[in-house]
Structures are given as C-alpha cells and as structure tokens.
Design a protein around this motif. Sequence first.
Motif, short mmCIF file in Angstrom:
data_model
loop_
_atom_site.label_atom_id
_atom_site.label_comp_id
_atom_site.label_asym_id
_atom_site.label_seq_id
_atom_site.Cartn_x
_atom_site.Cartn_y
_atom_site.Cartn_z
N TYR A 89 0.85 -1.18 0.00
CA TYR A 89 0.00 0.00 0.00
C TYR A 89 0.89 1.23 0.00
CZ TYR A 89 1.14 0.38 4.97
OH TYR A 89 1.82 0.50 6.17
N THR A 90 0.32 2.35 -0.36
CA THR A 90 1.04 3.62 -0.34
C THR A 90 0.70 4.34 0.95
OG1 THR A 90 0.95 3.77 -2.75
CG2 THR A 90 1.44 5.80 -1.54
N ARG A 141 9.76 -3.90 5.67
CA ARG A 141 9.35 -2.51 5.50
C ARG A 141 7.91 -2.36 5.99
NH1 ARG A 141 10.51 -1.25 -0.50
NH2 ARG A 141 8.91 0.37 -0.27
N ILE A 142 7.53 -1.13 6.20
CA ILE A 142 6.21 -0.89 6.81
C ILE A 142 5.07 -0.86 5.81
CG2 ILE A 142 7.18 0.39 8.75
CD1 ILE A 142 6.15 2.97 7.23
N ASP A 143 5.35 -0.72 4.51
CA ASP A 143 4.28 -0.49 3.55
C ASP A 143 3.79 -1.76 2.87
OD1 ASP A 143 6.51 -0.94 2.02
OD2 ASP A 143 6.27 0.81 0.72
N ASN A 144 3.89 -2.88 3.57
CA ASN A 144 3.41 -4.14 3.02
C ASN A 144 2.81 -4.97 4.15
OD1 ASN A 144 3.48 -6.99 1.97
ND2 ASN A 144 4.27 -5.92 0.18
N ALA A 201 -1.88 -2.73 8.91
CA ALA A 201 -0.43 -2.84 9.05
C ALA A 201 0.07 -2.01 10.23
CB ALA A 201 0.26 -2.38 7.75
N GLU A 202 -0.42 -0.79 10.36
CA GLU A 202 0.06 0.06 11.44
C GLU A 202 -0.40 -0.44 12.81
OE1 GLU A 202 0.73 4.08 8.76
OE2 GLU A 202 -1.00 4.02 10.11
#
Length: 261
Positions: A89-90, A141-144, A201-202
């Motif tokens: 995600y972005t 990484r945080i964006d997946n 995710a967060e």
Amino acid sequence: MAIAVAMLLGGSVGARAEVGDIWVWSTLVPSIARTDTLGLLLQDRLNQEAEARNRAGGSQPGAGTPNADDGNLQPVREVTPADLAALRYTPSPARRSANLARFIERTRAADPAGAADLQRLFADGDIISRIDALIRPQGLRIDNLADAYTLWLLTVWQAAHGRNDTPESATLLAVRAQMALALRDAGGMTRASSADKQELAEALLVQAMLIDGAVEQAKGTPTRLEQVRAAARKNAGSLGIDVDRFDLTPQGFAAADQARR
C-alpha cells in the motif's frame, strides 16, 4: 524481535506498560478481511509443507524439497513479486495520524492510563517511521501487509515463548514468504483498499512494538514474564492463531510436530 527497547525506555512511555493492560493489544486491530481466518490458512500451509516433506522430496514440480545440506524443507512455492505487490500500500501521513488517534480512542475505552501512554508515545515523533528505520536493515518494511504480519507474528510467537531476540535475516524473509502466501490465500487481504491495508499494518506494527517492550521489561521477573507469555497467546488467539502449533526454524515456521522430529 528487540525493536522497541530504545523507543520505550528512552521515550515517552517509560517503564509502565503494565501486564494487566496487555489484553488491550487486541483492541487495536481493525476488523477487515476476516483476519481471524489467518491462523487456519497459515496452519494449512504448514501442513502442506509437512506433507510435501513426507513425499519423495522434490520429484514433483512445486513440492517442498529437503535442503541438500541439512534436510530442512524449502517453501512449497516461492513467493512471487506479484504476491508481495498485491499486499503493498502507499502510506498516507494523514491516514497515519487518523489511525494512531483511532488506536488511542479504542484503548481509552478499556484502559485510560494505557491510552495516555500511547498518546505520549505517538506524540514523540512518527512512531511508524521509527519502526521502519529499525526493520529495514532486516529486509522488512512498513508499507506491506506481509512484512507487518511477519513482524507481528514473530514478535507474538517469541513473546509466548518468553523471548524477543532478532532472528537471522534469512529466517525473517522465509516467514515473510509464508505470510505473503497465506495472506494471498485469504483473498480479502489482497482486495482490501490501501487505507484498510495501512490501518491494519500500522495496528500490527504498534502491537509488535508494545509486545516486544513488555517482554523486555519482564526479563528477570519470572512471574511477570509468564503473564506476558499468557497475554501474547491470548493476543495471537484473537486473530485465530495458536502459537503452540508452530515452531520457528531457520527456514521459517513449521508445524510443531514436524519441526520437533
């Protein structure tokens, strides 16, 4: 996973994070894409790998094959760039601010003091970006969603076993491959909006940090560590995951009965 120590001990939360409040971890996770089925999907994938190992290893395309050096199972199917891309995600700073505010409100309903701690922690800079800086060297990484679930599952599994060491990068990436394939099979995860992916995710990243910090603070106090272990099992169970059915190996998670042979 030892990701939270510097932030928790050097930042705004300090040494609180009482074990009695840990059950609130589960309130952070949004109810999207039937996350409660993930444990069943992951266990099914591990069972498939176990069955492949019991076959005449490697004679069939796509089957798991024993490693020539140590006999350990390799993944039943390699994760593809498309599998990972479908879970990406972005990140939006505005959505992140809204997500963190929502986490605080969810916590406040059950634990006002814990919510105040979270508010102080979140006010001390961009906590998600700080987590990103800590996990990037390990290849995450945080964006997946696959990476967020990898960090969360490793952290909660280790906490349930009274640990928070950082596995080798190869082990981390093997677990990420397993999570990506399980999430792909969940279907709804890949179809979720970027906003929903980011929120989930967060939530998982914040949970991983809090769980890791609780383990670190409980070291040296057997009674408290046992409380953390029980709370971690309960937290995993809220997402349908029974941590006692998995063992962590250098090649990722394996069904417990297979890993112990």
